[in-house]
Motif scaffolding. Structure first.
Motif, PDB file in Angstrom:
ATOM      1  N   LYS A 129      -6.780  -0.010   7.448  1.00  0.00           N
ATOM      2  CA  LYS A 129      -5.355  -0.012   7.152  1.00  0.00           C
ATOM      3  C   LYS A 129      -5.084  -0.473   5.736  1.00  0.00           C
ATOM      4  N   LEU A 130      -5.404  -1.760   5.488  1.00  0.00           N
ATOM      5  CA  LEU A 130      -4.993  -2.389   4.237  1.00  0.00           C
ATOM      6  C   LEU A 130      -5.672  -1.775   3.021  1.00  0.00           C
ATOM      7  N   GLU A 145     -17.479   3.134   7.369  1.00  0.00           N
ATOM      8  CA  GLU A 145     -17.938   1.767   7.637  1.00  0.00           C
ATOM      9  C   GLU A 145     -17.816   0.887   6.392  1.00  0.00           C
ATOM     10  N   MET A 159     -14.302  -0.097   6.210  1.00  0.00           N
ATOM     11  CA  MET A 159     -14.022  -1.086   7.254  1.00  0.00           C
ATOM     12  C   MET A 159     -14.519  -2.469   6.822  1.00  0.00           C
ATOM     13  N   GLU A 189     -12.148  -3.795   4.526  1.00  0.00           N
ATOM     14  CA  GLU A 189     -10.961  -4.217   5.286  1.00  0.00           C
ATOM     15  C   GLU A 189     -11.118  -5.657   5.802  1.00  0.00           C
ATOM     16  N   TYR A 190     -12.330  -6.022   6.213  1.00  0.00           N
ATOM     17  CA  TYR A 190     -12.586  -7.408   6.643  1.00  0.00           C
ATOM     18  C   TYR A 190     -12.197  -8.395   5.533  1.00  0.00           C
ATOM     19  N   ARG A 204      -8.282  -8.162   4.748  1.00  0.00           N
ATOM     20  CA  ARG A 204      -7.514  -8.710   5.866  1.00  0.00           C
ATOM     21  C   ARG A 204      -7.524 -10.238   5.848  1.00  0.00           C
TER      22      ARG A 204
END
Lengths: 337, 337, 337, 337
Positions: free
Chosen positions: C69-70, C215, C218, C221-222, C225
């Motif tokens: 998302k972010l 990936e 993602m 994103e960790y 976030r």
């Protein structure tokens, strides 16, 4: 879409269905298997709306989620069995194909045929035409090799499995071979597939080095669609980053293909691993996973082989592996040959 | 280079060898296994020329062709056996680890522990800390999960296998786990490997998604070199182009690791395939190929699982697979537990 | 689902939206970027039905098709720019990071810093903690290396990029590094990602050897976030069957990431190819494909390097490549630094 | 081993060398290029000891480390240039091949030929025989397509590149094509390679989906060894685990092939990526990396294409990409055509 006819469906029943499909603008092909089925191409909306199930003689209509049709388990639920000479492969019958990578000489091939027969093999493999990465490597003896293989069959009774590389050699290979092998590098040689689909001779189709399982079944579909239902597919390792083995045996391909297709599956642990010390383990694993057969390289004197020596079993090694193979075939409840 | 000492070698014998090596400018590490061995780092030419075999107490000197030493079969010929609670894994003892992907609740975990125990499992798996591709996915219950696992152990007697993701949680995990799992994504988290190498607790090390067999054994070497010899390695599928399965089970890794290393090898068919309908075939194949154990996901109600539902066996499915597993373990001449 | 607020949205506007979401049972997180956005977790049906667009201060509501998302371009359309010391990387500013694989000594590192600065580099790379496949290989000088890097920065003005391998070293690395590198082997070390997400320091995140582009995003994103928006992602080659290069540079990853994410993308041709003779070609290709920066290994005397000598440019080689890099950066209309 | 003759070597010089080699038991083949070279097969020890350098007319003797000979840079140092109609490809001349995946109709093909010519293409591609994974997919128009391509050449002056799938169609394809394409799936169809090696017509050889660079050059060696020196090799993406693109463009293959071989290299970004939005980036990257040409799919109306619509540029898109391609070709110092 596939239309599966009932056992007692008549020619008139079939004609009625075909005519209705043609009237709706669809192409339909009859496959005279057991049961008779009608493959409908296009799966157009008009056809989807037809009340085909209520026609006389129609057992059921199957909408296919996968891109292959004739080779799918939905289309034909019973296991296909293919003849290997006087024995069978598939449907509870285990085929055990063994022999040298290439036919190098009469002596080498006859000797190989004798010791694999003695140890329990049900078919003889041997290359007459060899696909080699290098133009400078041994390319096979051609027709002379085919004659030697025929002689080995005559002596031992083993049917002959040999590779066809070139559509121009089809008649020649048909004169000698009991099973035509299509090699990994030709899995997507679509004209070759179509050509072997037009003859009445079992075909052993090897998976390409980087072919997905779906692509393998699509390649088999090319053969079956052309009319030849006698197809065996062969898992022989795929190309990955791992270098400890020549290729990576995709053992999961065995149960996946058994779930999705009615065609028999054979495993070639020799090409998959490239290492003689792994053949026994991988052969047992293949049978345990549900394979219908094995294809193993063996040579009277592996250290002198013109190709694939590192992955070929010696007579003693082959005898040892064969005994374990026979036990495991028994354990899974299948019959050798 | 490795120096293997004789069974009756004394402390003085060992000191003499060490001193000679130091004098030649080499680093030497003693490993107090059975037998005592001395690992020499650097393999410098000066050392290569030393007449080490003639020293008192020296059995033999092994020059290693592979980059790992302590985990190699040349270094230690006998199979390593690792304790799973009161049972064993390795050296003829088959370990059967089963349970849910994650601990989701007390009920779910206790129920899972009961039915896997009932069907013959020898250890319980369950994740407290979950490595998830998405930060928005369920990340595990942490210590609460560890307490639930301990309760399940108390009730069923099954030892607990659970993953450590973060070196800061080592003490916490040690309070509850019988076996520390290092997951595929952490296979080359070298500080984590060193940390679990410093404790006296079995470690189950999973192969990375794109790690070669050699890299897996090098990762195991990190653990053993730090002092912990109780390492189990786990083949759980590698990443390839094939999409019919979640990963590609590299079944050849089993015999290759058994040839090259003395460490026990476990196969995880659940993560390898991602498909519940393949678990039985792949489990049997793994045992046939020589695996020392299995690690299987099972859940009281797979359709409600917070992760890996598609690859988790139901109680009935697990019972069916377990019966076949037990038969095959027997066939290969191993003992369950 | 993401809610993008208008430029002039007030705190009350934001509170109103958050309260409405909470009332509907959803979790909502504010990200104080430009513009302010609200990430809604769960995307539950109740939320989907809310008339959020009509709330005061709401610019638009974006439903995300991808699991991140972010970091997505839908969420934030403008290119993110990250500071490299007093220069920038991203949004038309090209970052040129160079230096040795490892800090081996004060002299080697200062010399490297000088010649890469001279040739036009905008940041200095150098490893203090080295993730090495073998426990017997050089593991880095640790804090001593960090001090040397700081000295090099003081002399040359180049900001320092260095790898963090262990969450326990975060404070130490923060004392010295301008950019924290997370290496390929730790791309899915999720607790490490979360930890660097909680500090206010740019992070350079390298793609895992077998990680998909999704990936990688993602993993980014960790970090984002957890609160740290200063993330650079790095393509450094993936693992394939090809052995002519150390890894396979996935050049398509550059335009794909630029389309899907607002984060800047850097290419590391040194690790991707492992071959010094390919660095120039691959660097030019990376810039042509849209990369926001390069990361290149250079060493005063590659033939004596403790690691990665075969892929490290010499001072003369680096000068030659840098001149071509500067020309190409100009050709694509970007500014160096 | 290769023996490179001097420029002024006579027939007698050559005969002397050949006779000496035959006397030593080696096979020798003359290649009448510029310079004349003699390929020695077997590289036996006896030959290795012969003082061949002192023979009259011998320039130098090259021992080859790689398994290919005639295509190697050691064997022939100057870049090979291949004719594309009245233009060139290789050696500083950039070839720009464009057109539809398949010839679908006269109108579609003529329109495509016009707009790619207008935008700067130097050759027209278009499939008459299509290798399709599914037997149910469009298989090409065959000879009718070849006639349409010839008409397009007559109108636009663009030479025609089209695929040969079946050795039985060679004469037919030779009647129409300026360049014979051998597709990725046939890269190791060795009899097809030998057949196109026996004719005097340029061949564009595409890399197989899982072929290594070495295997690609070995396949080219099959063609050159049969006598046809006019070979262009084409990087078109390899199969990896990444799914964001149809294949993974191995950009490093370009500089590697240029280092190891004198053959020109073309990149096909359409098949490599399968995504029209990446064509510009990847085309620029390919030229920057040293490619001698591009092969791009373009269609008058991609949304109606019978194959590869998602990767085909529209007329407007093609014009935009072409302008950037021309600029970059200029930047690297090459000439278009």
């Amino acid at each position: 879409m596939m239309i599966i006819m009932k056992e007692g469906a008549t020619g008139t029943d079939i004609d009625d269905v075909i005519n209705r499909l043609h009237a709706a603008g669809a192409e339909a092909h009859i496959h005279c298997g057991d049961p008779v089925t009608i493959a409908v191409e296009g799966d157009r909306e008009e056809v989807a709306g037809l009340p085909l199930e209520v026609y006389s003689g129609v057992d059921r209509v199957v909408t296919l989620l996968r891109p292959y049709k004739l080779v799918s388990r939905e289309f034909h639920q019973k296991d296909t069995m293919v003849s290997l000479g006087s024995t069978l492969l598939g449907g509870g019958h285990f085929g055990f194909i063994a022999g040298p990578c290439s036919v190098e000489s009469r002596d080498q091939t006859l000797e190989a045929a004798r010791f694999v027969k003695e140890a329990g093999a049900t078919a003889l493999r041997g290359g007459a035409f060899k696909p080699r990465t290098s133009p400078y490597a041994f390319q096979g003896l051609g027709e002379a090799a085919l004659q030697i293989l025929a002689e080995a069959r005559e002596e031992t009774g083993l049917p002959v499995v040999t590779e066809l590389m070139d559509v121009r050699h089809l008649d020649l290979v048909l004169r000698y071979a009991d099973v035509i092998q299509v090699g990994a590098r030709n899995m997507q040689n679509f004209h070759l597939l179509a050509a072997v689909g037009e003859v009445d001779r079992p075909v052993l189709l090897k998976r390409g080095l980087s072919a997905t399982i779906e692509e393998l079944l699509m390649a088999a579909e090319y053969i079956v669609r052309a009319g030849n239902h006698k197809v065996i597919v062969c898992e022989r390792g795929i190309r990955t980053f791992e270098t400890a083995t020549r290729n990576t045996l995709d053992i999961s391909a065995v149960p996946i293909i058994k779930l999705r297709s009615h065609l028999p599956v054979v495993v070639d642990p020799s090409h998959a691993s490239g290492r003689v010390e792994l053949i026994e383990s991988l052969s047992l694993a293949a049978i345990a996973a549900g394979a219908d057969g094995l294809m193993i390289e063996a040579h009277p004197a592996p250290e002198t082989a013109l190709c694939d020596g590192a992955q070929s079993l010696s007579p003693a090694g082959f005898a040892r592996v064969s005994a374990r193979v026979a036990d495991m075939v028994d354990w899974v409840g299948k019959t050798l040959g």
